[in-house]
Design a protein around this motif. Structure first.
Motif, short mmCIF file in Angstrom:
data_model
loop_
_atom_site.label_atom_id
_atom_site.label_comp_id
_atom_site.label_asym_id
_atom_site.label_seq_id
_atom_site.Cartn_x
_atom_site.Cartn_y
_atom_site.Cartn_z
N ILE A 228 1.01 -1.48 0.53
CA ILE A 228 0.25 -0.05 0.49
C ILE A 228 0.96 1.12 -0.23
O ILE A 228 0.64 2.11 -0.60
N THR A 229 2.23 1.52 0.98
CA THR A 229 2.88 2.90 1.19
C THR A 229 3.98 2.96 -0.11
O THR A 229 3.48 3.47 -0.29
N SER A 230 3.85 1.78 -0.77
CA SER A 230 4.96 1.46 -1.97
C SER A 230 4.24 2.38 -3.45
O SER A 230 4.93 2.63 -4.20
N LEU A 231 2.52 2.00 -3.33
CA LEU A 231 2.34 2.42 -4.23
C LEU A 231 1.05 3.09 -4.76
O LEU A 231 0.86 3.52 -5.76
N SER A 232 0.70 3.84 -3.35
CA SER A 232 -0.03 4.43 -3.59
C SER A 232 -0.09 5.20 -1.83
O SER A 232 0.55 5.21 -1.21
N VAL A 233 -0.55 7.22 -2.24
CA VAL A 233 -0.21 7.60 -1.76
C VAL A 233 -1.72 8.38 -0.77
O VAL A 233 -2.30 9.54 -0.43
N LYS A 234 -2.50 7.22 -1.37
CA LYS A 234 -4.46 7.00 -0.43
C LYS A 234 -4.50 7.92 1.00
O LYS A 234 -5.36 7.89 1.68
N PRO A 235 -3.24 6.82 1.70
CA PRO A 235 -3.35 7.45 3.58
C PRO A 235 -3.42 8.62 3.43
O PRO A 235 -3.34 9.02 4.71
N LEU A 236 -2.83 8.90 3.16
CA LEU A 236 -1.84 10.37 3.04
C LEU A 236 -3.14 10.73 3.39
O LEU A 236 -3.64 12.04 3.75
N GLY A 289 2.13 8.20 12.49
CA GLY A 289 2.86 6.73 12.04
C GLY A 289 2.95 6.64 10.10
O GLY A 289 3.71 5.93 10.24
N ILE A 290 1.66 6.91 9.63
CA ILE A 290 1.64 7.01 8.41
C ILE A 290 2.05 7.82 7.83
O ILE A 290 2.93 7.49 6.90
N VAL A 291 2.43 8.81 8.09
CA VAL A 291 3.12 9.77 7.32
C VAL A 291 4.94 9.22 7.63
O VAL A 291 6.22 9.60 6.65
N GLY A 292 5.10 8.59 9.06
CA GLY A 292 6.89 8.26 8.66
C GLY A 292 7.05 6.49 8.13
O GLY A 292 7.96 6.84 8.02
N GLU A 293 6.16 5.98 7.91
CA GLU A 293 5.76 4.88 7.25
C GLU A 293 6.37 5.97 5.74
O GLU A 293 7.68 5.37 4.80
N TYR A 294 6.25 6.76 5.08
CA TYR A 294 6.66 7.23 4.01
C TYR A 294 7.35 7.65 3.67
O TYR A 294 8.05 7.90 2.64
#
Length: 321
Positions: A228-236, A289-294
């Motif tokens: 998810i975090t490699s292919l999409s910015v939707k979580p952000l 946490g989500i921002v940190g993952e990116y």
């Protein structure tokens, strides 16, 4: 025979229990295809040793010494399934016209190889192996697996439903894959981005022949997050949307409190305040946490570290055909 050299790439990590049977079945399949005139006699089975701690590489060396159909790639250390698979694909690219990737545990139906090769001969560049059903799975396994694909697609990491890494790719498709330089690999999402003509082959997935699964629930969840975090910015974007929602709720609460104050109906209490503090605090930590993952992914990409390092290659095939 031109343009029909097939390489079957099989990533291996601690597969000494299953490797003898896997090699026997794959050899039979390759020989059948050769006898049918569908593939060239220069076709090979390439095992990729991903830093195994058992006798996997020794078995690969023995297989190569015993039969010319077997070749091997030995990575310098364990790099994970996706990097090991990519190492095999990129090594086979210059030697083969078409490459099929599959796992070593014999859960993928080897007989589906015939249909994949047939579709390649019809002009298809990428053929996805897709499970026809999940009848053999437990309810929990089926629920989590299907939820995995739906969640991925919903969050923008588009992938082929019920497809893992059992697929055929032509040489030009592999050349397209080579242009994707990211360190954080999720091949199930990257391959559909390549384009070209694609098709699917359905098959029944069986039980693991021997050994233990390399993907328990914990690893599957980590794999999903990686994809998810490699292919999409939707979580952000979801965080942004959530921020607007919380802001709107706060405006409503301010108006509500003003009205209560104006009507002299205010009641002091800690329940609503503590709930609000916990909710806002939890949302902030989740967002961080989500921002940190990116940010972590950007950090790893900027370093430009190699995705894999090959120690040894055992192959008597022709490179750079």
């Amino acid at each position: 025979m031109e343009n029909n050299v097939l390489y079957i790439v099989v990533p291996c990590y601690n597969e000494e229990e299953v490797l003898p049977e896997t090699s026997r079945r794959l050899r039979e399949k390759l020989e059948q295809l050769m006898q049918a005139g569908k593939i060239d006699e220069r076709s090979r089975i390439m095992f990729v040793n991903d830093g195994s701690k058992d006798r996997t590489w020794e078995l690969i060396e023995e297989l190569h010494a015993q039969c010319r159909l077997f070749c091997g790639v030995n990575l310098s250390r364990n790099r994970g399934h996706q990097n090991a698979l990519l190492a095999g694909l990129m090594t086979a690219k210059s030697r083969a016209d078409m490459v099929i990737s599959m796992d070593a545990d014999l859960q993928d139906d080897i007989n589906a190889v015939d249909a994949m090769v047939d579709k390649y001969l019809e002009g298809v560049d990428i053929v996805y192996g897709v499970r026809s059903s999940r009848k053999t799975d437990t309810f929990f396994k089926r629920f989590t697996a299907e939820g995995f694909y739906r969640l991925m697609n919903a969050l923008g990491a588009e992938s082929v439903f019920n497809h893992a890494d059992y697929r055929l790719m032509s040489r030009r498709a592999l050349e397209g894959l080579e242009q994707f330089k990211e360190v954080n690999l999720f091949l199930r999402g990257i391959v559909p981005m390549i384009g070209y003509r694609t098709d699917t082959v359905e098959y029944e997935r069986g039980e693991r022949f021997a050994g233990e699964s390399k993907y328990p629930l914990k690893k599957m969840l980590a794999f999903a997050l990686e994809g998810i975090t490699s292919l999409s910015v939707k979580p952000l974007r979801l965080i942004t949307g959530l921020g607007f929602l919380v802001f709107a709720v706060s405006i409503v609460m301010i108006i509500y409190n003003i009205v209560r104050w104006a009507t002299h109906a205010t009641v002091s209490g800690w329940a609503s305040l503590s709930c609000s503090v916990w909710m806002i605090g939890g949302l902030i930590l989740l967002g961080l946490g989500i921002v940190g993952e990116y940010v972590g992914k950007i950090y790893m990409e900027c370093k430009g570290r190699p995705r894999f390092i090959i120690r040894d290659v055992l192959d008597d095939g022709e490179e750079g055909r």
